[in-house]
Motif scaffolding. Structure first.
Motif, PDB file in Angstrom:
ATOM      1  N   ASP A 145      -8.806 -10.072 -20.209  1.00 20.77           N
ATOM      2  CA  ASP A 145      -7.694 -10.476 -19.356  1.00 20.77           C
ATOM      3  C   ASP A 145      -6.863  -9.274 -18.912  1.00 20.77           C
ATOM      4  OD1 ASP A 145      -5.188 -11.709 -18.371  1.00 20.77           O
ATOM      5  OD2 ASP A 145      -6.005 -13.536 -19.230  1.00 20.77           O
ATOM      6  N   ASP A 147      -3.979  -8.296 -21.673  1.00 18.33           N
ATOM      7  CA  ASP A 147      -2.940  -8.742 -20.740  1.00 18.33           C
ATOM      8  C   ASP A 147      -1.600  -8.935 -21.438  1.00 18.33           C
ATOM      9  OD1 ASP A 147      -2.297  -9.749 -17.973  1.00 18.33           O
ATOM     10  OD2 ASP A 147      -1.713 -11.506 -19.137  1.00 18.33           O
ATOM     11  N   HIS A 199       1.943  -7.038 -20.688  1.00 18.77           N
ATOM     12  CA  HIS A 199       3.196  -7.701 -20.298  1.00 18.77           C
ATOM     13  C   HIS A 199       4.345  -7.263 -21.196  1.00 18.77           C
ATOM     14  CE1 HIS A 199       1.932 -10.292 -17.082  1.00 18.77           C
ATOM     15  NE2 HIS A 199       0.922 -10.756 -17.794  1.00 18.77           N
ATOM     16  N   HIS A 216      -7.917 -10.228 -13.116  1.00 18.57           N
ATOM     17  CA  HIS A 216      -7.026  -9.626 -12.110  1.00 18.57           C
ATOM     18  C   HIS A 216      -6.731  -8.196 -12.524  1.00 18.57           C
ATOM     19  CE1 HIS A 216      -3.759 -10.018 -15.016  1.00 18.57           C
ATOM     20  NE2 HIS A 216      -4.084 -11.289 -15.175  1.00 18.57           N
ATOM     21  N   HIS A 248       1.498  -8.213 -12.742  1.00 13.70           N
ATOM     22  CA  HIS A 248       0.477  -8.482 -11.721  1.00 13.70           C
ATOM     23  C   HIS A 248       0.969  -9.661 -10.907  1.00 13.70           C
ATOM     24  CE1 HIS A 248      -0.985 -11.817 -14.292  1.00 13.70           C
ATOM     25  NE2 HIS A 248      -0.747 -10.994 -15.289  1.00 13.70           N
TER      26      HIS A 248
END
Ligand code: ZN
Length: 360
Positions: A33, A239, A243, A286, A298
């Protein structure tokens, strides 16, 4: 008239022979991810990698990941990618060569990205949030699970608890172990019992996403126990650490996931039902931003977040290593590619074309 039938018969035999030319009988699809192409192709980012604020006992990031040469740096970060995959497989998405991989969707966050990979097309109208809504689109996993040859031999494992909805477990009948699901059934192995116990004891930092070792070891155990013909594994840590602006954790997770993928590959290559009959395709849902401020995020407000990458290895994929020709690919091309490798036409006409360079 007879001649026409004879001609048609020859064509059919020809088509069948062509389908049988492919050696792929099993598919392992892997996603990381929000893993950036920038790290995949250039290793740790000079903007973010530093030892300021590091706790000495956790080691030195610079020692572990830094080298002034990006080719050496990427090997330090992802030794399986830049050893085995670069030697025996393919890696798409190094934009320095004009080799572009992008999302076909224009959302640039997770559900639309996974929908695109799994169903073969972007669906910006309907797939435009990360909400737990059953996917109206039929995924490649569901199509395969409808076929006698694959029925009950398609499985999915994910760290994020939205995967049962993305795969539409309810409609597709594809079992999805995701989020904080444990292994169930009355024939649990000792390994599964141990992972079940540890997952309850080690909570991890996030609500909807478990730590990747749980996902990995459930999936690995399922390979040994059930020998699925089609296996989807979705790692999630990269991911969530990003973040949280935790670059150290992000690159540690990337390196660990590279090791997980190596273990998957070595495991299947040691089992007769998989050895030299399995194609593994690896990608991401992504990209993310490129500055110290935007790399954590993102979505469509971040210009670079639609830039992604794809890798593959298997008996039908030429060993071209890092792809350097100019061109544009999408993660939406993976679904039809997988069907072609299995010798079948993808049933949904909306799906993007297969990646022909990936198929010998
Ligand atoms: Zn995200």
């Amino acid at each position: 008239m007879k001649k026409i039938y004879l001609f048609l018969a020859f064509c059919l035999v020809g088509l069948q022979a062509k389908a049988q030319d492919y050696k792929t009988e099993n598919i392992i699809l892997v996603t990381l991810d929000g893993m950036r192409w920038q790290e995949v192709f250039n290793g740790a980012d000079s903007l973010m990698v530093d030892d300021t604020g590091m706790i000495a006992s956790q080691g030195s990031l610079l020692e572990e990941f830094w080298h002034p040469d990006p080719l050496q740096r990427r090997e330090k970060l992802m030794p399986f990618f830049w050893g085995t995959l670069a030697q025996e497989g393919q890696l798409y998405g190094n934009r320095a060569y004009g080799n572009y991989v992008n999302n076909a969707n224009s959302m640039w966050f997770s559900y639309p990205g996974y929908n695109e990979v799994l169903s073969g097309f972007a669906d910006d109208e309907r797939i435009n949030s990360n909400s737990k809504i059953n996917n109206p689109n039929v995924t490649l996993l569901e199509y395969l699970n409808q076929k006698d040859e694959y029925k009950g031999k398609v499985m999915a494992f994910g760290s994020w608890d939205v995967f049962p909805y993305i795969v539409n477990e309810e409609r597709s009948g594809v079992p999805v172990n995701a989020g904080f699901d444990i292994a169930t059934g009355d024939d649990l192995t000792d390994v599964e019992k141990t992972i079940n116990r540890l997952q309850k004891e080690i909570r991890g930092p996030w609500g909807g996403v478990r730590l990747d070792p749980f996902t990995h070891h459930y999936a690995l155990e399922s390979i040994k126990k059930h020998q699925p013909k089609v296996l989807y594994i979705a790692y999630g840590e990269t991911d969530d650490w990003a973040h949280g602006n935790k670059y150290d954790q992000y690159i540690w997770s990337a390196k660990q996931t590279d090791a997980f993928i190596q273990e998957l590959w070595e495991t299947v290559q040691s089992m007769p039902q998989y050895k030299d009959k399995t194609t593994m395709i690896i990608t991401t849902d992504h990209g993310r931003g490129v500055t110290k401020r935007t790399w954590t995020g993102h979505g469509d407000a971040i210009a670079e977040a639609g830039e992604i990458w794809i890798a593959a290895i298997g008996p039908d994929t030429p060993a071209d290593g890092e792809m350097k020709e100019k061109g544009q690919w999408h993660s939406a091309m993976i679904a039809r590619t997988i069907f072609q490798l299995l010798g079948m036409e993808y049933p949904d006409s909306k799906a993007e074309p297969a990646i022909q360079e990936m198929i010998r």
